[in-house]
Design a protein around this motif. Sequence first.
Motif, PDB file in Angstrom:
ATOM      1  N   GLY A  71      49.845  33.119  47.326  1.00  0.00           N
ATOM      2  CA  GLY A  71      49.051  32.253  46.459  1.00  0.00           C
ATOM      3  C   GLY A  71      49.880  31.612  45.371  1.00  0.00           C
ATOM      4  N   TYR A  72      50.725  32.392  44.739  1.00  0.00           N
ATOM      5  CA  TYR A  72      51.565  31.842  43.678  1.00  0.00           C
ATOM      6  C   TYR A  72      52.587  30.863  44.239  1.00  0.00           C
ATOM      7  CZ  TYR A  72      54.698  31.451  39.728  1.00  0.00           C
ATOM      8  OH  TYR A  72      55.470  30.953  38.721  1.00  0.00           O
ATOM      9  N   GLY A  73      53.201  31.221  45.354  1.00  0.00           N
ATOM     10  CA  GLY A  73      54.215  30.355  45.953  1.00  0.00           C
ATOM     11  C   GLY A  73      53.654  29.017  46.393  1.00  0.00           C
ATOM     12  N   MET A  74      52.522  29.048  47.076  1.00  0.00           N
ATOM     13  CA  MET A  74      51.942  27.792  47.553  1.00  0.00           C
ATOM     14  C   MET A  74      51.249  27.031  46.430  1.00  0.00           C
ATOM     15  SD  MET A  74      50.609  28.780  51.343  1.00  0.00           S
ATOM     16  CE  MET A  74      50.389  27.099  51.880  1.00  0.00           C
ATOM     17  N   GLY A  75      50.818  27.734  45.396  1.00  0.00           N
ATOM     18  CA  GLY A  75      50.193  27.064  44.263  1.00  0.00           C
ATOM     19  C   GLY A  75      51.193  26.319  43.401  1.00  0.00           C
ATOM     20  N   THR A  76      52.381  26.872  43.245  1.00  0.00           N
ATOM     21  CA  THR A  76      53.386  26.228  42.402  1.00  0.00           C
ATOM     22  C   THR A  76      54.240  25.222  43.168  1.00  0.00           C
ATOM     23  OG1 THR A  76      54.935  28.046  42.778  1.00  0.00           O
ATOM     24  CG2 THR A  76      53.553  28.152  40.801  1.00  0.00           C
ATOM     25  N   ASN A  77      54.266  25.332  44.488  1.00  0.00           N
ATOM     26  CA  ASN A  77      55.072  24.412  45.290  1.00  0.00           C
ATOM     27  C   ASN A  77      54.233  23.861  46.445  1.00  0.00           C
ATOM     28  OD1 ASN A  77      57.127  22.962  46.367  1.00  0.00           O
ATOM     29  ND2 ASN A  77      58.317  24.710  47.073  1.00  0.00           N
ATOM     30  N   PRO A  78      53.338  22.904  46.159  1.00  0.00           N
ATOM     31  CA  PRO A  78      52.490  22.370  47.231  1.00  0.00           C
ATOM     32  C   PRO A  78      53.259  21.537  48.252  1.00  0.00           C
ATOM     33  CG  PRO A  78      52.084  21.195  45.185  1.00  0.00           C
ATOM     34  CD  PRO A  78      53.018  22.334  44.865  1.00  0.00           C
ATOM     35  N   ASP A  79      54.512  21.175  47.941  1.00  0.00           N
ATOM     36  CA  ASP A  79      55.317  20.400  48.888  1.00  0.00           C
ATOM     37  C   ASP A  79      55.718  21.212  50.110  1.00  0.00           C
ATOM     38  OD1 ASP A  79      55.167  18.222  47.233  1.00  0.00           O
ATOM     39  OD2 ASP A  79      57.066  18.657  46.220  1.00  0.00           O
ATOM     40  N   ILE A  80      55.425  22.494  50.101  1.00  0.00           N
ATOM     41  CA  ILE A  80      55.761  23.346  51.243  1.00  0.00           C
ATOM     42  C   ILE A  80      54.994  22.906  52.487  1.00  0.00           C
ATOM     43  CG2 ILE A  80      54.015  25.136  50.903  1.00  0.00           C
ATOM     44  CD1 ILE A  80      56.221  27.189  51.398  1.00  0.00           C
ATOM     45  N   LEU A  81      53.863  22.221  52.295  1.00  0.00           N
ATOM     46  CA  LEU A  81      53.035  21.789  53.414  1.00  0.00           C
ATOM     47  C   LEU A  81      53.215  20.317  53.763  1.00  0.00           C
ATOM     48  CD1 LEU A  81      49.731  23.574  52.368  1.00  0.00           C
ATOM     49  CD2 LEU A  81      51.332  24.293  54.121  1.00  0.00           C
ATOM     50  N   VAL A  82      54.315  19.703  53.319  1.00  0.00           N
ATOM     51  CA  VAL A  82      54.496  18.266  53.502  1.00  0.00           C
ATOM     52  C   VAL A  82      54.554  17.873  54.985  1.00  0.00           C
ATOM     53  CG1 VAL A  82      57.026  18.199  53.370  1.00  0.00           C
ATOM     54  CG2 VAL A  82      55.683  16.281  52.543  1.00  0.00           C
ATOM     55  N   HIS A  83      55.028  18.752  55.856  1.00  0.00           N
ATOM     56  CA  HIS A  83      55.133  18.435  57.279  1.00  0.00           C
ATOM     57  C   HIS A  83      53.976  19.004  58.091  1.00  0.00           C
ATOM     58  CE1 HIS A  83      59.034  16.669  56.680  1.00  0.00           C
ATOM     59  NE2 HIS A  83      59.467  17.770  56.093  1.00  0.00           N
ATOM     60  N   ALA A  84      53.025  19.628  57.423  1.00  0.00           N
ATOM     61  CA  ALA A  84      51.858  20.187  58.114  1.00  0.00           C
ATOM     62  C   ALA A  84      50.841  19.076  58.381  1.00  0.00           C
ATOM     63  CB  ALA A  84      51.228  21.277  57.261  1.00  0.00           C
ATOM     64  N   PRO A  85      49.931  19.299  59.323  1.00  0.00           N
ATOM     65  CA  PRO A  85      48.885  18.295  59.572  1.00  0.00           C
ATOM     66  C   PRO A  85      48.025  18.053  58.323  1.00  0.00           C
ATOM     67  CG  PRO A  85      48.938  19.923  61.332  1.00  0.00           C
ATOM     68  CD  PRO A  85      49.876  20.402  60.276  1.00  0.00           C
ATOM     69  N   GLN A  86      47.386  16.898  58.277  1.00  0.00           N
ATOM     70  CA  GLN A  86      46.604  16.499  57.113  1.00  0.00           C
ATOM     71  C   GLN A  86      45.497  17.509  56.797  1.00  0.00           C
ATOM     72  OE1 GLN A  86      47.339  13.931  55.204  1.00  0.00           O
ATOM     73  NE2 GLN A  86      45.634  14.248  53.820  1.00  0.00           N
ATOM     74  N   LEU A  87      44.842  18.047  57.819  1.00  0.00           N
ATOM     75  CA  LEU A  87      43.768  19.018  57.600  1.00  0.00           C
ATOM     76  C   LEU A  87      44.293  20.278  56.925  1.00  0.00           C
ATOM     77  CD1 LEU A  87      40.804  19.822  58.015  1.00  0.00           C
ATOM     78  CD2 LEU A  87      41.481  20.786  60.218  1.00  0.00           C
ATOM     79  N   VAL A  88      45.450  20.756  57.346  1.00  0.00           N
ATOM     80  CA  VAL A  88      46.053  21.947  56.738  1.00  0.00           C
ATOM     81  C   VAL A  88      46.425  21.659  55.291  1.00  0.00           C
ATOM     82  CG1 VAL A  88      48.011  23.538  56.855  1.00  0.00           C
ATOM     83  CG2 VAL A  88      46.863  22.815  58.949  1.00  0.00           C
ATOM     84  N   GLN A  89      46.968  20.472  55.020  1.00  0.00           N
ATOM     85  CA  GLN A  89      47.298  20.105  53.642  1.00  0.00           C
ATOM     86  C   GLN A  89      46.050  20.035  52.783  1.00  0.00           C
ATOM     87  OE1 GLN A  89      49.581  16.508  53.409  1.00  0.00           O
ATOM     88  NE2 GLN A  89      51.120  17.220  54.855  1.00  0.00           N
ATOM     89  N   LEU A  90      44.968  19.530  53.340  1.00  0.00           N
ATOM     90  CA  LEU A  90      43.725  19.403  52.585  1.00  0.00           C
ATOM     91  C   LEU A  90      43.129  20.768  52.250  1.00  0.00           C
ATOM     92  CD1 LEU A  90      41.544  17.448  51.502  1.00  0.00           C
ATOM     93  CD2 LEU A  90      40.431  17.657  53.716  1.00  0.00           C
ATOM     94  N   VAL A  91      43.142  21.670  53.213  1.00  0.00           N
ATOM     95  CA  VAL A  91      42.531  22.988  53.006  1.00  0.00           C
ATOM     96  C   VAL A  91      43.408  23.889  52.150  1.00  0.00           C
ATOM     97  CG1 VAL A  91      41.777  25.095  54.176  1.00  0.00           C
ATOM     98  CG2 VAL A  91      41.180  22.870  55.120  1.00  0.00           C
ATOM     99  N   PHE A  92      44.701  23.947  52.431  1.00  0.00           N
ATOM    100  CA  PHE A  92      45.576  24.912  51.777  1.00  0.00           C
ATOM    101  C   PHE A  92      46.416  24.336  50.648  1.00  0.00           C
ATOM    102  CE2 PHE A  92      44.961  26.695  56.041  1.00  0.00           C
ATOM    103  CZ  PHE A  92      44.478  27.937  55.695  1.00  0.00           C
TER     104      PHE A  92
END
Length: 117
Positions: A71-92
Amino acid sequence: MPVPWTGAVFLILCGLCPKLAALVSIMPQSFLGGAAVMMFSSIVFSGISLITKTELNARNLSIVSAALGVGYGMGTNPDILVHAPQLVQLVFGGSGIVPAAMAAILLNIILPKEGKE
């Protein structure tokens, strides 16, 4: 009167009385910042007390640690999902709350429960 009811009554009064709403809107940012710090601190304390009500064995500690880390890692660095599908970026990608909850739920299902001895 419980806190949510007090907040609800206050918000209704602000909606019905424009002078009260104007008074709230001119509050200094430092006052609102202090109130936000107190609110989030009380939420953290409630979470910690909820976690420590159960026995913190190795399984529970692993679940809590991994969920907080994700939670902390993905909350502080949302760019981790830059190559993920749009739905995954929207949800997570909005905050770390959803990934932390998903990690905790999955680990709770996957990790074996300790047997009673």
